[in-house]
Design a protein around this motif. Structure first.
Motif, PDB file in Angstrom:
ATOM      1  N   LEU A 169     112.248 100.177  11.842  1.00 14.48           N
ATOM      2  CA  LEU A 169     112.908 100.864  10.732  1.00 14.48           C
ATOM      3  C   LEU A 169     114.246 101.452  11.188  1.00 14.48           C
ATOM      4  CD1 LEU A 169     112.753 102.036   7.821  1.00 14.48           C
ATOM      5  CD2 LEU A 169     111.809 104.101   8.842  1.00 14.48           C
ATOM      6  N   LEU A 170     114.224 102.093  12.395  1.00 10.17           N
ATOM      7  CA  LEU A 170     115.458 102.709  12.894  1.00 10.17           C
ATOM      8  C   LEU A 170     116.498 101.636  13.233  1.00 10.17           C
ATOM      9  CD1 LEU A 170     114.026 105.573  15.130  1.00 10.17           C
ATOM     10  CD2 LEU A 170     114.922 105.695  12.806  1.00 10.17           C
ATOM     11  N   ILE A 203     117.944 100.506   9.958  1.00 15.07           N
ATOM     12  CA  ILE A 203     118.838 101.507   9.378  1.00 15.07           C
ATOM     13  C   ILE A 203     120.174 101.548  10.101  1.00 15.07           C
ATOM     14  CG2 ILE A 203     119.172 104.002   9.110  1.00 15.07           C
ATOM     15  CD1 ILE A 203     116.546 104.145   7.917  1.00 15.07           C
ATOM     16  N   LEU A 209     117.811 105.777  22.268  1.00 15.59           N
ATOM     17  CA  LEU A 209     116.376 105.745  22.013  1.00 15.59           C
ATOM     18  C   LEU A 209     115.624 105.086  23.161  1.00 15.59           C
ATOM     19  CD1 LEU A 209     116.230 104.857  18.204  1.00 15.59           C
ATOM     20  CD2 LEU A 209     115.741 107.044  19.295  1.00 15.59           C
ATOM     21  N   GLY A 242     110.477 107.278   3.995  1.00 14.00           N
ATOM     22  CA  GLY A 242     110.266 107.846   5.323  1.00 14.00           C
ATOM     23  C   GLY A 242     111.563 108.316   5.967  1.00 14.00           C
ATOM     24  N   ALA A 243     112.658 108.252   5.257  1.00 15.37           N
ATOM     25  CA  ALA A 243     113.952 108.813   5.659  1.00 15.37           C
ATOM     26  C   ALA A 243     114.639 108.033   6.776  1.00 15.37           C
ATOM     27  CB  ALA A 243     113.849 110.285   6.043  1.00 15.37           C
ATOM     28  N   GLY A 244     113.900 107.688   7.861  1.00 14.44           N
ATOM     29  CA  GLY A 244     114.502 106.930   8.940  1.00 14.44           C
ATOM     30  C   GLY A 244     115.670 107.633   9.603  1.00 14.44           C
ATOM     31  N   LEU A 245     115.546 108.938   9.784  1.00 14.02           N
ATOM     32  CA  LEU A 245     116.604 109.659  10.513  1.00 14.02           C
ATOM     33  C   LEU A 245     116.502 109.331  11.995  1.00 14.02           C
ATOM     34  CD1 LEU A 245     116.308 113.111   8.716  1.00 14.02           C
ATOM     35  CD2 LEU A 245     117.996 111.309   8.323  1.00 14.02           C
ATOM     36  N   PHE A 246     117.630 109.338  12.700  1.00 16.63           N
ATOM     37  CA  PHE A 246     117.602 109.057  14.133  1.00 16.63           C
ATOM     38  C   PHE A 246     117.056 110.271  14.875  1.00 16.63           C
ATOM     39  CE2 PHE A 246     121.361 106.356  12.808  1.00 16.63           C
ATOM     40  CZ  PHE A 246     120.591 105.213  12.690  1.00 16.63           C
TER      41      PHE A 246
END
Lengths: 493, 241
Positions: free
Chosen positions: A387-388, A391, A410, B83-87
């Motif tokens: 997901l990240l 994004i 990360l 789920g926003a997906g913020l880092f």
């Protein structure tokens, strides 16, 4: 910057190797070779030569390759080893002339023998030999009730027991025993006859007699200075002064002074030269702490350079390939393959390419450091929450920006863990670098193993262990600085 | 604003989008509604190039999507997901303003815009230096909307951003979303499986079933005349608010 530094280091080493015009004396990693090497080194120093010692090199091939490649100038070798291992001949007692004829093509030569023959020997307790009147191996054939035990190697080698039994018509049924235990067993009277090396210092210690090889079954292993033909005549002349001065008994004595009496081999060499009227050699009086510091520094240098190179290579490579699963897998396999090469074999492989000393050691350590760094980098990047990743792409970051602002931060905890693993593996493996003359903390370990000197072994092993712990702590600290605490808890390690 | 022409996409043997041929008008909120597997999220991801159709074409802002310059194009499309997906390694402030600073905005401009967004979404500035893991789901989603709107995009793509929230939080964010629409009118494409959410937030509804558009119209039109049993079911079985 790091790359510049590494290149600079390699350059300095290259130059310092070329510039050295002194005599490089080497030895293999067992006691007798150290003693002979030190005797030759001290004698040359007495005559005004600068001598660099590269002692404890890991075996015949390492020494030979180093000699062929002009990394060293001389060491003590054995005629039988030259004949069988190096020249692949099959003569049992090759003459020096025959050896030298075949060595011409590689520009090497052997000089006259020190005077002893360190070959396999049949040995019995002196008291038993006397009571049974045993003098030669032939005398054993009529003593079928003696308990005979051999080291497994001797028992199974075609040129060991099988051939011996045929040649001398020996009726015994020998059992196998660990060589280290055989002397104790013979001392305790549990066995009567075992194999030994004829100049083994332990023969003196346990009061053992060597039976004469009256049918010349065992190959001759005459100890000789093995030298580069380009050495100045004067050096050859100086070394020739040692010819014939050490017989089997004398060598047993010198060996036992080191192994049994615990004397330093340099003292034993000094005393020998003095006794022979060849002069009083100087002994390197390096005290414990300065030697320790020098070894530790060398060790750190080897690992630090290798690790930096590993990072410079492994990190970008991991970043480059992780998006393609097939290429990633192939890359990790290749790096893994490097890891499966036994370290001592890899070091030996380095010699024809890079000679001996620090450069090949650094290259070998570098190759070993790639896998943990590369594998952790790739795994860390692949296992980031999809997901990240999506994004990072969808909000409009370029590929480079995705890496810089999202993926690498990360992945950082796992990448650091890989570098840490590589560092600790390097610190451990670097102790083996002493086998190819790179110095470091392996030097006291290798010497200590050869001389059966626990003190020396600990002088290498303890600092190496301390270094490993320090590396662990350093990386933990680095992790705390570079990675937010909650990231450590969130990411799988 | 967005035009899909004969857009088709398959994953393996499964055709998830089948000849989608539809336009989305500028200035209003369009909801893509359907059950899971209907292709609504895939269609959204075709717009910003995360999914590339195997045939057909999509044009955005009047030109067909240029796959060689996606990052620049995407910066004109705000994006927020379920789920926003913020880092997780960035603070709230860093998450929201990352792209603005990469775009070379001045610190003052960034600060002004950031503050404005916090106000719109009722976010306490105290969160600015916090990391996402210390925020509630609703707060994270508000931050994610701030991130999507930071660059004042002409288009916003929202992929079920409110689905994972509890009903009370969801209600609150719905209100803020409506305020936001009023404050900054823009084209919004909203993926949802919840017809009542679509009814509340959007002007136009596009209903997808197994990769095909089955009905398009205002919520009233759809409610008045559902074209088939599937649409009827979407209208009646949505999660109650």
């Amino acid at each position: 910057m790091k790359r510049l530094f590494a290149t600079f280091c390699l350059f300095v080493y290259g130059v310092s190797c070329l510039a050295s015009d002194n005599i490089v004396v080497a030895s293999k990693n067992f006691n007798e070779s150290y003693v002979l090497g030190e005797i030759m080194a001290q004698l040359l120093e007495l005559e005004g030569y600068n001598v660099t010692r590269k002692f404890g090199l890991g075996g015949t091939l390492v020494c030979y390759e180093a000699l062929v490649n002009d990394e060293i100038d001389l060491y003590a070798e054995y005629t039988g080893t030259l004949e069988q291992v190096i020249l692949k001949g099959n003569s049992n007692s090759p003459s020096l002339a025959s050896l030298n004829e075949r060595l011409t093509s590689v520009n090497l030569q052997v000089l006259d023998s020190f005077g002893f023959n360190n070959t396999y020997a049949m040995t019995v307790k002196a008291s038993l030999a006397e009571s049974l009147g045993l003098i030669t191996i032939s005398d054993l054939s009529s003593q079928s009730d003696l308990a005979v035990a051999f080291s497994l190697e001797f028992l199974n080698r075609e040129d060991g027991w099988p051939g011996l039994a045929r040649t001398y018509a020996l009726p015994h049924q020998p059992t196998g025993i660990d060589h280290g235990l055989a002397y104790q067993a013979i001392d305790d009277g549990k066995i009567d006859v075992t194999d030994a090396y004829s100049t083994d210092g332990d023969l003196k210690r346990y009061g053992l007699t060597v039976l004469k090889d009256n049918q010349d079954y065992f190959p001759q292993y005459l100890a000789v200075p093995f030298v580069n033909k380009d050495l100045p005549d004067e050096v050859v002349e100086i070394l020739s002064r040692l010819a014939g001065r050490i017989d089997d008994e004398r060598m047993r004595q010198l060996n036992s002074e080191v192994v049994i009496d615990g004397k330093d081999f340099s003292q034993v060499a000094q005393k020998f030269l003095a006794d022979e009227g060849l002069g009083i050699g100087k002994i390197d009086e390096n005290i414990l702490w300065s030697r320790l510091a020098a070894n530790t520094l060398t060790h750190l240098k080897l690992t630090a350079i290798a690790l930096s190179l590993g990072c410079l290579f492994g990190l970008p490579l991991g970043v480059l390939v992780f998006r393609n699963p097939t290429v990633s897998r192939v890359t990790v396999y290749v790096a893994g393959l490097l890891q499966t090469i036994p370290s001592i074999a890899l070091l030996a492989l380095m010699i024809p390419l890079f000679g001996i000393g620090e450069i090949p050691a650094i290259i070998a350590l570098f190759l070993y450091s790639i896998l943990p760094i590369l594998r952790n980098t790739i795994t860390a990047l692949i296992t980031i929450d999809p997901l990240l990743k999506s994004i990072a792409e969808a909000i409009g970051l370029s590929r480079i920006q995705q890496l810089r602002y999202v993926l690498i931060p990360l992945a950082l905890p796992n990448i650091l863990a890989g570098i840490k693993t590589a560092a600790i593996i390097s610190i451990g493996t670097a102790t083996l670098a002493a086998f190819i003359g790179a110095g470091g903390l392996g030097e006291p370990i290798v010497t200590g193993l050869a001389l059966n000197d626990t003190n020396l072994i600990l002088q290498g092993a303890i600092p190496a262990a301390v270094l490993a712990i320090l590396a662990e702590l350093t990386f933990e600290g680095l992790e705390r600085v570079l990675v937010k605490e909650h990231m450590l808890r969130e990411l799988p390690q | 604003m967005i035009k899909f022409s004969q857009v088709t996409k398959s994953y393996g043997d499964v055709r998830v989008l089948n000849n989608i041929d539809i336009s989305i008008d500028a200035g209003q909120t369009t909801a893509l509604v359907g059950e899971s597997g209907s292709g609504k999220s895939t269609l959204l991801r075709v717009v910003n190039g995360l999914v590339r159709p195997e045939s057909g074409e999509v044009s955005v802002f009047g030109t067909s999507l240029d796959y060689t310059h996606l990052p620049a194009m995407r910066r004109k499309m705000g994006y927020a997901v379920q789920g926003a997906g913020l880092f997780p390694h960035m603070t709230v402030f860093q998450n929201v303003t990352l792209l603005a600073s990469l775009e070379g905005w001045t610190p003052e401009k960034i600060q002004t815009r950031y503050q404005h967004l916090l106000d719109l979404l009722n976010l306490d500035p105290i969160f600015s230096d916090r990391y996402p893991h210390s925020l509630s789901g609703g707060q994270q989603q508000r931050v994610s909307l701030c991130r999507a709107m930071m660059l004042i995009p002409a288009l916003m793509l929202l992929d079920e951003p409110f689905s994972a929230l509890d009903p009370i939080t969801r209600d609150g964010i719905h209100e803020e979303f409506l305020t936001l629409k009023k404050a900054e009118p823009r084209t919004i494409l909203l993926v949802t499986h919840d017809m009542s959410e679509a009814a509340k937030l959007s002007e136009v509804v596009i209903i997808l079933q197994q990769g095909e558009v089955v009905q398009v119209g205002s919520i009233e039109q759809v409610q008045r005349a559902p074209v088939n049993a599937y649409v009827d079911q979407l209208l009646t079985s949505g999660p109650s608010l």
